[in-house]
Scaffold this motif. Sequence first.
Motif, short mmCIF file in Angstrom:
data_model
loop_
_atom_site.label_atom_id
_atom_site.label_comp_id
_atom_site.label_asym_id
_atom_site.label_seq_id
_atom_site.Cartn_x
_atom_site.Cartn_y
_atom_site.Cartn_z
N VAL A 22 0.84 -0.78 -0.01
CA VAL A 22 -0.32 -0.34 0.22
C VAL A 22 0.84 1.08 0.11
O VAL A 22 0.63 2.34 -0.70
N GLY A 23 1.64 1.50 0.25
CA GLY A 23 3.07 2.39 0.48
C GLY A 23 3.82 2.29 -0.46
O GLY A 23 4.25 3.13 -0.54
N SER A 62 -13.29 -2.04 -2.49
CA SER A 62 -12.07 -0.65 -2.65
C SER A 62 -13.29 0.48 -2.49
O SER A 62 -14.34 -0.13 -2.26
N SER A 63 -13.00 1.46 -2.88
CA SER A 63 -13.71 2.93 -2.13
C SER A 63 -14.08 3.14 -3.14
O SER A 63 -14.67 4.33 -3.20
N ARG A 120 -12.80 10.99 -9.24
CA ARG A 120 -11.10 10.94 -8.99
C ARG A 120 -9.97 11.72 -9.79
O ARG A 120 -10.61 11.83 -11.48
N SER A 123 -3.21 12.16 -10.12
CA SER A 123 -2.03 13.42 -10.75
C SER A 123 -0.88 13.13 -11.39
O SER A 123 -0.17 13.55 -12.87
N PHE B 132 -6.94 1.77 -5.26
CA PHE B 132 -6.80 2.21 -3.72
C PHE B 132 -6.38 1.93 -2.81
O PHE B 132 -6.38 1.08 -2.74
N ARG B 133 -6.55 2.64 -1.79
CA ARG B 133 -5.21 2.50 -0.85
C ARG B 133 -6.20 2.80 0.55
O ARG B 133 -6.64 3.35 1.24
N GLN B 172 -10.38 3.68 4.78
CA GLN B 172 -9.61 4.11 3.57
C GLN B 172 -8.16 4.62 4.76
O GLN B 172 -8.24 5.80 5.19
N LEU B 173 -7.46 4.77 3.98
CA LEU B 173 -5.86 5.60 4.70
C LEU B 173 -5.96 6.78 3.45
O LEU B 173 -6.31 7.00 2.51
N ILE B 175 -3.11 8.01 2.17
CA ILE B 175 -2.47 8.33 0.50
C ILE B 175 -3.28 7.85 0.18
O ILE B 175 -3.24 7.92 -1.39
N ASP B 176 -4.83 7.28 0.13
CA ASP B 176 -5.76 7.48 -1.11
C ASP B 176 -6.34 8.45 -1.87
O ASP B 176 -6.03 9.33 -0.95
N ARG B 177 -6.52 8.00 -3.05
CA ARG B 177 -6.26 9.17 -3.84
C ARG B 177 -7.73 9.84 -3.41
O ARG B 177 -7.90 11.41 -3.89
N ASN B 178 -8.78 9.92 -3.09
CA ASN B 178 -10.20 10.15 -2.41
C ASN B 178 -9.89 10.60 -0.97
O ASN B 178 -11.11 11.33 -0.42
N ASP B 197 -2.61 10.83 -2.99
CA ASP B 197 -2.16 11.46 -4.40
C ASP B 197 -2.13 9.48 -4.87
O ASP B 197 -2.23 9.22 -6.79
N SER B 199 0.47 7.71 -4.31
CA SER B 199 1.81 7.49 -3.62
C SER B 199 1.90 7.18 -2.41
O SER B 199 0.99 7.53 -1.90
N ASP B 200 3.48 7.30 -1.86
CA ASP B 200 3.28 7.40 -0.85
C ASP B 200 3.86 8.12 -0.50
O ASP B 200 4.46 8.39 1.34
N ARG B 203 -0.43 15.56 -0.94
CA ARG B 203 0.03 17.14 -1.66
C ARG B 203 -0.54 17.72 -0.30
O ARG B 203 -1.95 17.05 -0.19
N PHE B 258 3.21 3.33 5.83
CA PHE B 258 1.40 2.25 5.82
C PHE B 258 1.89 1.16 5.39
O PHE B 258 0.89 0.28 5.36
#
Lengths: 164, 275
Positions: A22-23, A62-63, A120, A123, B132-133, B172-173, B175-178, B197, B199-200, B203, B258
């Motif tokens: 995940v990271g 997922s979300s 969504r 980036s 998704f994170r 929802q972590l 770092i998830d885009r949402n 975004d 990634s790890d 922003r 994470f």
Amino acid sequence: MRTVGVVLVALVLQTMAARFLVGGSAVVDLVLVVVVYLALTKGPVTSMLAGSAAGLVQDALSSGVIGIGGFTKLLVGFLVGSIGQQFIMTAALPRFAIFLVATLLHAAVFMGLYMLIGFRTFSSPFTAALSQAVGNVVVGMIAFTIIEALPGAIERRKLSRRRK
Amino acid sequence: MALVDIRQRSGLLFGLLTVAHIILISTQLGPARGVSLPEAVVFGAFAEVQRGAAAAIGSVNEAWGDYLGLRAVRSENKVLHSEIWRLQVTLQQEQALAAQARTLQNLLKLQQSTPLQTMAAVLIGGGASPDFRTVSIDKGTRDGLRQNLAVIAQAGVVGRIILPSIRASKVQLLIDRNAAAGVLIERSRAQGIVVGDGSDRLRMDFVANDANLLVGDRVVTSGIDGIYPKGFVIGQIESFGREAGAYQDVVVRPTVVFSTLEAVLVVLTSVTASE
């Protein structure tokens, strides 16, 4: 039944592996790898049904919006399955290309649909798609090699035991 | 009329399934999109599969640990035969126990240090899609959890609960885009919003161009989002640059790693009550 089992195992492995990924940026979509594998070995109908069902489960877990992942995998299953019926896909290079193109197509449609409905923003979509493509190609090629080499290896082992 | 063999008509099947998916997607595009019933049912069912898989992996780890422990004891016995000081063994055992308990102690320290009412939970699985994170935890509505509760770890903020089922919850972590959270810079009190975004890194948006920033500044929650309690660490500023517009371009490195999360705390106290 075996197809359902393979998809379920891929889903479980994906969720267990995701804890450690995940990271990081190295991502693999095991369900997509299974869908492409099914499309090349069993044809478009099996891969469409499996991809559609697995994609819907992925969406629910997922979300995201339920249906986008399902549709994306349905499309990949249909296209790869149709190509697999028209061309010989037993050599490594065509398989490599198919995994790569299938992942990029999946990423493009998936992200495109999310951006289209405005749910969504992505980036760095190219980086995400490319890293996923690399991961899927590696896992897919290794999986194909193992699955195809396994029966022969077992047979050779049995023969060598008999000789002893 | 002859029945159509769907196995020979992959194009027809594709068309039918596409229409079904489009209908399914369009039902969720309304303005008030909450948690849908299929999503809750599928997550609840699959969370049990994740729980079982996590338990199986835990058992294998435990058995492997026991096996290694047995080997260690055997070699230790050999040493004991040649050594006189039996107390050395006791000391070694205590050191091993201390190492094993360190993670739990850290978690307990956090639980005791925060005035908020919290509940410890263990991660049982991750998200099913790499886009998704999210992670699944082993506590649900049966334990008093509900949607939008903040989830924290010893290092900082982890995320929020987006889907609680009876015995598990989807988190929802950050770092998830949402994902997003209201934050401020601890040193200069400049405010903004951190968003994931995928990634790890995070922003930080809406930071005014004249805001006082330094690389390494700690970013903490501001509490204005109504989800995350005020003052919890999010991360540190990794880089920033002045944009042409009114806001700066700020990148934040989260303090939580994470990929190595095993246990978390769910904040049960509502943010408005704690402020």
